[in-house]
Design a protein around this motif. Structure first.
Motif, PDB file in Angstrom:
ATOM      1  N   PHE A  66      18.759 -25.768  28.102  1.00 22.43           N
ATOM      2  CA  PHE A  66      19.578 -26.907  28.517  1.00 22.43           C
ATOM      3  C   PHE A  66      20.904 -26.989  27.770  1.00 22.43           C
ATOM      4  O   PHE A  66      21.944 -27.277  28.370  1.00 22.43           O
ATOM      5  N   LEU A  67      20.887 -26.760  26.456  1.00 18.13           N
ATOM      6  CA  LEU A  67      22.092 -26.975  25.660  1.00 18.13           C
ATOM      7  C   LEU A  67      23.262 -26.095  26.094  1.00 18.13           C
ATOM      8  O   LEU A  67      24.383 -26.600  26.274  1.00 18.13           O
ATOM      9  N   PRO A  68      23.094 -24.763  26.279  1.00 19.79           N
ATOM     10  CA  PRO A  68      24.242 -23.960  26.742  1.00 19.79           C
ATOM     11  C   PRO A  68      24.806 -24.438  28.072  1.00 19.79           C
ATOM     12  O   PRO A  68      26.023 -24.434  28.276  1.00 19.79           O
ATOM     13  N   THR A  69      23.926 -24.859  28.963  1.00 25.30           N
ATOM     14  CA  THR A  69      24.387 -25.341  30.268  1.00 25.30           C
ATOM     15  C   THR A  69      25.264 -26.584  30.125  1.00 25.30           C
ATOM     16  O   THR A  69      26.359 -26.667  30.701  1.00 25.30           O
ATOM     17  N   LEU A  70      24.786 -27.554  29.351  1.00 25.67           N
ATOM     18  CA  LEU A  70      25.521 -28.812  29.212  1.00 25.67           C
ATOM     19  C   LEU A  70      26.853 -28.609  28.501  1.00 25.67           C
ATOM     20  O   LEU A  70      27.885 -29.137  28.915  1.00 25.67           O
ATOM     21  N   LEU A  71      26.840 -27.842  27.413  1.00 26.72           N
ATOM     22  CA  LEU A  71      28.080 -27.624  26.671  1.00 26.72           C
ATOM     23  C   LEU A  71      29.093 -26.844  27.504  1.00 26.72           C
ATOM     24  O   LEU A  71      30.286 -27.170  27.526  1.00 26.72           O
ATOM     25  N   PHE A  72      28.622 -25.810  28.191  1.00 28.13           N
ATOM     26  CA  PHE A  72      29.531 -24.963  28.959  1.00 28.13           C
ATOM     27  C   PHE A  72      30.152 -25.745  30.114  1.00 28.13           C
ATOM     28  O   PHE A  72      31.364 -25.647  30.353  1.00 28.13           O
ATOM     29  N   GLN A  73      29.340 -26.541  30.814  1.00 28.26           N
ATOM     30  CA  GLN A  73      29.888 -27.292  31.944  1.00 28.26           C
ATOM     31  C   GLN A  73      30.926 -28.318  31.489  1.00 28.26           C
ATOM     32  O   GLN A  73      31.965 -28.490  32.123  1.00 28.26           O
ATOM     33  N   VAL A 113      26.621 -15.300  25.662  1.00 28.29           N
ATOM     34  CA  VAL A 113      27.354 -15.659  24.442  1.00 28.29           C
ATOM     35  C   VAL A 113      26.421 -16.304  23.431  1.00 28.29           C
ATOM     36  O   VAL A 113      26.428 -15.964  22.240  1.00 28.29           O
ATOM     37  N   TYR A 114      25.574 -17.233  23.896  1.00 26.76           N
ATOM     38  CA  TYR A 114      24.672 -17.945  22.995  1.00 26.76           C
ATOM     39  C   TYR A 114      23.686 -16.985  22.328  1.00 26.76           C
ATOM     40  O   TYR A 114      23.462 -17.036  21.112  1.00 26.76           O
ATOM     41  N   LEU A 115      23.099 -16.099  23.131  1.00 24.26           N
ATOM     42  CA  LEU A 115      22.088 -15.174  22.588  1.00 24.26           C
ATOM     43  C   LEU A 115      22.712 -14.139  21.664  1.00 24.26           C
ATOM     44  O   LEU A 115      22.150 -13.815  20.608  1.00 24.26           O
ATOM     45  N   ILE A 116      23.862 -13.600  22.050  1.00 20.22           N
ATOM     46  CA  ILE A 116      24.518 -12.601  21.189  1.00 20.22           C
ATOM     47  C   ILE A 116      24.899 -13.231  19.860  1.00 20.22           C
ATOM     48  O   ILE A 116      24.689 -12.647  18.790  1.00 20.22           O
ATOM     49  N   ALA A 117      25.456 -14.445  19.918  1.00 16.11           N
ATOM     50  CA  ALA A 117      25.882 -15.101  18.680  1.00 16.11           C
ATOM     51  C   ALA A 117      24.689 -15.466  17.804  1.00 16.11           C
ATOM     52  O   ALA A 117      24.669 -15.172  16.599  1.00 16.11           O
ATOM     53  N   VAL A 177      33.735 -19.644  12.843  1.00 17.29           N
ATOM     54  CA  VAL A 177      34.846 -18.762  13.215  1.00 17.29           C
ATOM     55  C   VAL A 177      34.338 -17.579  14.036  1.00 17.29           C
ATOM     56  O   VAL A 177      34.889 -17.242  15.099  1.00 17.29           O
ATOM     57  N   LEU A 178      33.275 -16.929  13.559  1.00 19.19           N
ATOM     58  CA  LEU A 178      32.750 -15.764  14.280  1.00 19.19           C
ATOM     59  C   LEU A 178      32.139 -16.183  15.616  1.00 19.19           C
ATOM     60  O   LEU A 178      32.251 -15.452  16.607  1.00 19.19           O
ATOM     61  N   GLY A 179      31.496 -17.336  15.659  1.00 24.26           N
ATOM     62  CA  GLY A 179      30.968 -17.822  16.934  1.00 24.26           C
ATOM     63  C   GLY A 179      32.074 -18.062  17.937  1.00 24.26           C
ATOM     64  O   GLY A 179      31.945 -17.721  19.126  1.00 24.26           O
ATOM     65  N   ALA A 180      33.189 -18.643  17.476  1.00 23.19           N
ATOM     66  CA  ALA A 180      34.328 -18.871  18.365  1.00 23.19           C
ATOM     67  C   ALA A 180      34.886 -17.545  18.883  1.00 23.19           C
ATOM     68  O   ALA A 180      35.261 -17.432  20.058  1.00 23.19           O
ATOM     69  N   LEU A 181      34.925 -16.532  18.033  1.00 23.94           N
ATOM     70  CA  LEU A 181      35.437 -15.222  18.448  1.00 23.94           C
ATOM     71  C   LEU A 181      34.549 -14.604  19.519  1.00 23.94           C
ATOM     72  O   LEU A 181      35.044 -14.041  20.507  1.00 23.94           O
ATOM     73  N   VAL A 182      33.232 -14.734  19.359  1.00 19.02           N
ATOM     74  CA  VAL A 182      32.304 -14.211  20.373  1.00 19.02           C
ATOM     75  C   VAL A 182      32.538 -14.902  21.713  1.00 19.02           C
ATOM     76  O   VAL A 182      32.586 -14.261  22.775  1.00 19.02           O
ATOM     77  N   GLY A 183      32.693 -16.226  21.682  1.00 20.75           N
ATOM     78  CA  GLY A 183      32.927 -16.959  22.922  1.00 20.75           C
ATOM     79  C   GLY A 183      34.230 -16.582  23.594  1.00 20.75           C
ATOM     80  O   GLY A 183      34.287 -16.440  24.823  1.00 20.75           O
ATOM     81  N   GLY A 198      26.045 -20.028  18.064  1.00 24.39           N
ATOM     82  CA  GLY A 198      26.081 -19.844  19.505  1.00 24.39           C
ATOM     83  C   GLY A 198      26.658 -21.052  20.219  1.00 24.39           C
ATOM     84  O   GLY A 198      27.240 -20.926  21.297  1.00 24.39           O
ATOM     85  N   VAL A 199      26.523 -22.232  19.601  1.00 24.54           N
ATOM     86  CA  VAL A 199      27.034 -23.451  20.231  1.00 24.54           C
ATOM     87  C   VAL A 199      28.557 -23.408  20.311  1.00 24.54           C
ATOM     88  O   VAL A 199      29.141 -23.653  21.372  1.00 24.54           O
ATOM     89  N   ILE A 200      29.209 -23.106  19.204  1.00 18.39           N
ATOM     90  CA  ILE A 200      30.672 -23.038  19.231  1.00 18.39           C
ATOM     91  C   ILE A 200      31.122 -21.883  20.117  1.00 18.39           C
ATOM     92  O   ILE A 200      32.166 -21.961  20.777  1.00 18.39           O
ATOM     93  N   GLY A 201      30.325 -20.811  20.188  1.00 14.63           N
ATOM     94  CA  GLY A 201      30.654 -19.710  21.089  1.00 14.63           C
ATOM     95  C   GLY A 201      30.656 -20.151  22.533  1.00 14.63           C
ATOM     96  O   GLY A 201      31.566 -19.815  23.302  1.00 14.63           O
TER      97      GLY A 201
END
Length: 835
Positions: free
Chosen positions: A79-86, A245-249, A207-213, A257-260
């Motif tokens: 649920f979390l990746p879906t809500l944040l991404f949307q 993105v979430y899983l890789i991070a 920082v690294l999570g943001a770069l992955v995203g 993964g959240v910031i990604g």
């Protein structure tokens, strides 16, 4: 639990949340608060039915609810990746840009302060180690915007307030979950807390999570752009993006993964409209909105169902601790909102946030499903003791209920009490004029419809009179209220004009007269006009005009490569792209003038329309001048661009004709598909970009110069081989005083200024400069700057001497011009000495 039972429970819950949405409006409760109440009731009822001895008839239903296989992993990974991404995908990211400082302060600094204050407030009285109290602080530091933003939209609160709250909640989830992971790792490992190491880990994971995203979103945008006519495929790529993105991070790199996911959503938000067609992007975001509604609704209900279980061992001491957490959380927000933000505004580091906005943000820090999911993750972690499980579960759940049931239910009254549901004086002044114009158009339409359908004259007259009365009432209200100043009207007009420019670009993109490769640059240009017009009005808009026509650092690099290293590819690419952008902008700006007369003048007045017309005229002149400088050098390339535009326009019209024939039933789907394929084939050919050659038309340019008008084609071709084209921008130095003479420059287009002590001379097309030093052997006696965009043809000293030896007549002409210039320079020097 068997799969059919799981599906049955999900289906019933979807029906429940669908019915809950209109019911929440009837009872005037925020939708998320209403869902939480429903979930708590369902969870309490299921617990009662399972444990009561009164009846066993509903045991299977109760067990299906209580044992529903939804744990913290499902919340955090599904649920979390879906809500944040949307949320990130549909935010107006560019409108948020001016408020990035307060948003980051609320999202990151406020989370850190809340975690510390809550942790240290609990540590002396809770009977738990400091790291456990800090862990709880991180869990309850996440805010949920759904309830508050829903209230904003219902009552018409200011859009900026909604952006601040959404931006805060979107980013503070990432900060809080990252802090949660740091404290949980320390606690599970049984190590002592090192604040310095924890801080470094926090920064690194963000920082690294943001770069992955960012990288993931760039790849996804490229894939979406490579499949232009397959909307389901684009949606599928966008759905894969947040989870990958979430899983890789989280799993591969061990970063946030959240910031990604948030950065991926914001990046695709910016790049997506230019990669997908406007219709395709609307389709994609529409699908995401529906999925996010399901996800957010189910999250609230499923998380609320767990509340009775999490509060099973609740006591009065726990109530006191919950109130302590609530007080500490509010204190942390007071420090940020009424201490740090005003200080940053005073230091001119942040735009001001009004006191009423800050009160709403203070009371609007509602907690929701993310807090409950993190608390549930603690209860499922068997490396922690039962005491920690109980402590986190009860306090986090109790605090969520406090924010939803106390703050959430009173938020609407607070907004109304502060007057944030009312229009600003500026909008009130504008409302009457907008209403009068709109109603006048409606009245005319009603009269035309009545005439078309032969409605009785008495009925038509009555309906028309009703609109005439409303128009008169709107005019009276406008006269009674303080009107808009001319400056306000002009600012509104410029913002409207910039917004219309963005719409025109998307219309051309939809009609495929603007290519996908170009639309991103044009949209960025339109957003620049929008931002500058909002911030600086007329001055800001004119500054944006200059900025869009200026050459950046990339051109400087390409020019250096061309002049010094004889590498022309980068300069050719940039000039070709500039040519296309100027050409497209010229067409778009031409379409803005009728919009001013048709839409802006009736509302904002004739004077504003005249000023806007003048601003557009000057912008057109600037574009025409920059385009003409390129067109003079590359007329064939300009012709090819015009042919491409006409061909694309014709193909779009041809496509529409076939669609109309299909809709009218005159052709069948097979013939229609065949005709569309032929159009697509021609469109692919029209999309091929012609190549711009820097030295393509040197002979033609030479023939246009009076000095070489008598040359034959062979002589022009021979001379062109010795020349090197130079493109110069306004202000660029071409010749430096004191340097040795190494070349003469023939001006093919534009103008230059020759500066000698006490005197300046302007030279234009057909003139030449730099010959005196070559003829006399002396150093350069003047500085020469370009005063417009110029194309010059450079002839080096060796070729210059050989050329004059072959053409005595031209040598005599150049020597005569040089002698006159030397005499003029000497006269200017003597005048300077006398003065």
């Amino acid at each position: 639990m068997e799969l059919p039972i799981v599906l049955a429970v999900l289906a019933v819950l979807l029906v429940v949340v669908s019915l809950a949405q209109p019911l929440a409006g009837i009872v005037r409760l925020p939708f998320s608060v209403f869902l939480a109440v429903i979930g708590i009731v369902i969870g309490a009822a299921a617990s009662f039915l399972w444990y009561t001895d009164f009846t066993n008839a509903f045991n299977d239903v109760a067990r299906a609810v209580l044992d529903f296989p939804v744990g913290s992993t499902v919340f955090l990974y599904v649920f979390l990746p879906t809500l944040l991404f949307q949320t990130a995908l549909t935010l107006d990211v560019r409108r948020m840009a001016p408020d990035w400082v307060p948003i980051l302060v609320l999202a990151v600094l406020a989370v850190l302060i809340a975690t510390v204050i809550i942790g240290f407030a609990l540590a002396p009285v809770a009977g738990q180690p400091l790291v456990v109290c800090l862990l709880l602080g991180a869990i309850v530091a996440t805010t949920d915007p759904i309830a508050v933003v829903g209230i904003f939209r219902d009552i018409g609160a200011p859009a900026r307030l909604g952006r601040l709250v959404e931006g805060e909640s979107l980013l503070n989830d990432a900060a809080a979950i990252t802090l949660f992971s740091v404290f949980l790792a320390v606690l599970a490992a049984g190590q002592s807390l090192d604040l310095v190491e924890a801080g470094l880990t926090f920064a690194r994971t963000l920082v690294l999570g943001a770069l992955v995203g960012y990288v993931g979103a760039r790849v996804a945008a490229w894939l979406i752009g490579s499949i232009p006519d397959h909307q389901p495929a684009k949606v599928s790529i966008s759905f894969a993006l947040p989870y990958l993105v979430y899983l890789i991070a989280e799993q591969l790199l061990g970063v946030s993964g959240v910031i990604g996911v948030v950065v991926a959503g914001m990046t695709l938000n910016i790049l997506g409209p230019a990669r997908a067609s406007p219709d395709g992007w609307s389709y994609l975001t529409g699908v995401w909105e529906q999925v996010a509604f399901w996800a957010s609704s189910l999250v609230f209900v499923l998380a609320a169902i767990l509340v009775p279980q999490l509060l099973a061992e609740f006591s009065w001491i726990d109530l006191a601790l919950i109130l302590l957490v609530a007080g500490a959380a509010l204190l942390a927000r007071v420090i940020v909102l009424f201490g740090i933000l005003p200080l940053l505004t005073l230091l001119k580091l942040s735009p001001p946030v009004s006191r009423s906005y800050r009160f709403v943000i203070l009371w609007g820090g509602l907690r929701g499903a993310v807090t409950l999911a993190l608390a549930l993750a603690i209860t499922e972690n068997y490396a922690l003791s039962e005491e920690v499980h109980r402590f986190v579960a009860i306090l986090a759940t109790g605090f969520v209920l406090f924010t939803l049931l106390v703050q959430g239910t009173t938020m609407r009254r607070l907004i109304q009490w502060l007057g944030l549901d009312r229009l600003s004086p500026r909008d009130l002044a504008l409302r009457g004029q907008v209403l009068a114009v709109a109603l006048e158009n409606v009245r005319e339409t009603v009269e035309n419809v009545a005439e078309l359908y032969r409605v009785g004259s008495a009925t038509a007259l009555t309906e028309a009179r009703r609109y005439a009365e409303r128009i008169d009432a709107a005019a009276i209200q406008t006269e009674q209220r303080q009107g808009l100043s001319d400056l306000d009207r002009l600012s509104i007009g410029l913002v409207t004009l910039a917004g219309r420019e963005r719409d025109v670009i998307l219309e051309h993109y939809r009609d495929r007269t603007v290519s996908a490769a170009l639309v991103q640059s044009l949209l960025a240009q339109a957003e620049l006009f929008l931002d500058k017009a909002r911030a600086g009005g007329r001055t800001g808009y004119q500054q944006a005009v200059r900025q869009t026509l200026a050459f950046g650092w990339r051109f400087d690099v390409a020019q250096f490569l061309h002049r010094r290293l004889k590498v022309g590819g980068p300069l050719e690419h940039l000039l070709a792209r500039r040519f296309e952008i100027l050409f497209a902008t010229q067409i778009i700006v031409e379409e803005l003038a009728p919009f001013v007369d048709r839409k802006i003048v009736p509302i904002l007045g004739t004077r504003v329309g005249e000023v806007l017309g003048e601003i557009l005229a000057r912008r057109r002149e600037a574009i025409d001048g920059a385009l003409e400088a390129l067109r003079l050098q590359y007329p064939s390339y300009a012709d090819s661009l015009e042919r491409r535009l006409l061909r694309k326009t014709a193909l779009r019209q041809e496509e529409l004709e076939y669609d109309v024939l299909l809709a009218d039933g005159l052709i069948g789907p097979e013939l229609h598909a065949n005709l569309r394929r032929s159009v697509e084939e021609e469109r692919r050919k029209a999309e091929i970009q012609p190549r711009l050659d820097l030295a393509l038309n040197a002979p033609e340019l030479l023939a246009q110069l009076p000095l070489f008008s008598a040359f034959t084609e062979e002589q022009l071709a021979a001379l062109a081989k010795r020349l090197r084209s130079i493109f110069a921008v306004p202000g660029e130095r071409l010749i430096r005083r004191g340097d040795p003479g190494d070349a003469v420059y023939f001006i093919a287009s534009g103008a230059v200024e020759v500066s000698i002590p006490g005197h300046k001379i302007r030279l234009g097309r057909g003139d030449f400069v730099g010959e005196i030093a070559l003829l006399t052997g002396l150093p350069r006696q003047s500085d020469v700057h370009a005063i417009s965009y110029c194309f010059l043809l450079r002839l080096d000293v060796r070729d210059f001497n050989g050329f004059l030896a072959q053409h005595p007549a031209i040598r005599r002409h150049i020597e005569e011009v040089a002698a006159k210039r030397v005499a003029t320079n000497e006269d200017a020097s003597r005048s300077l000495q006398v003065s």
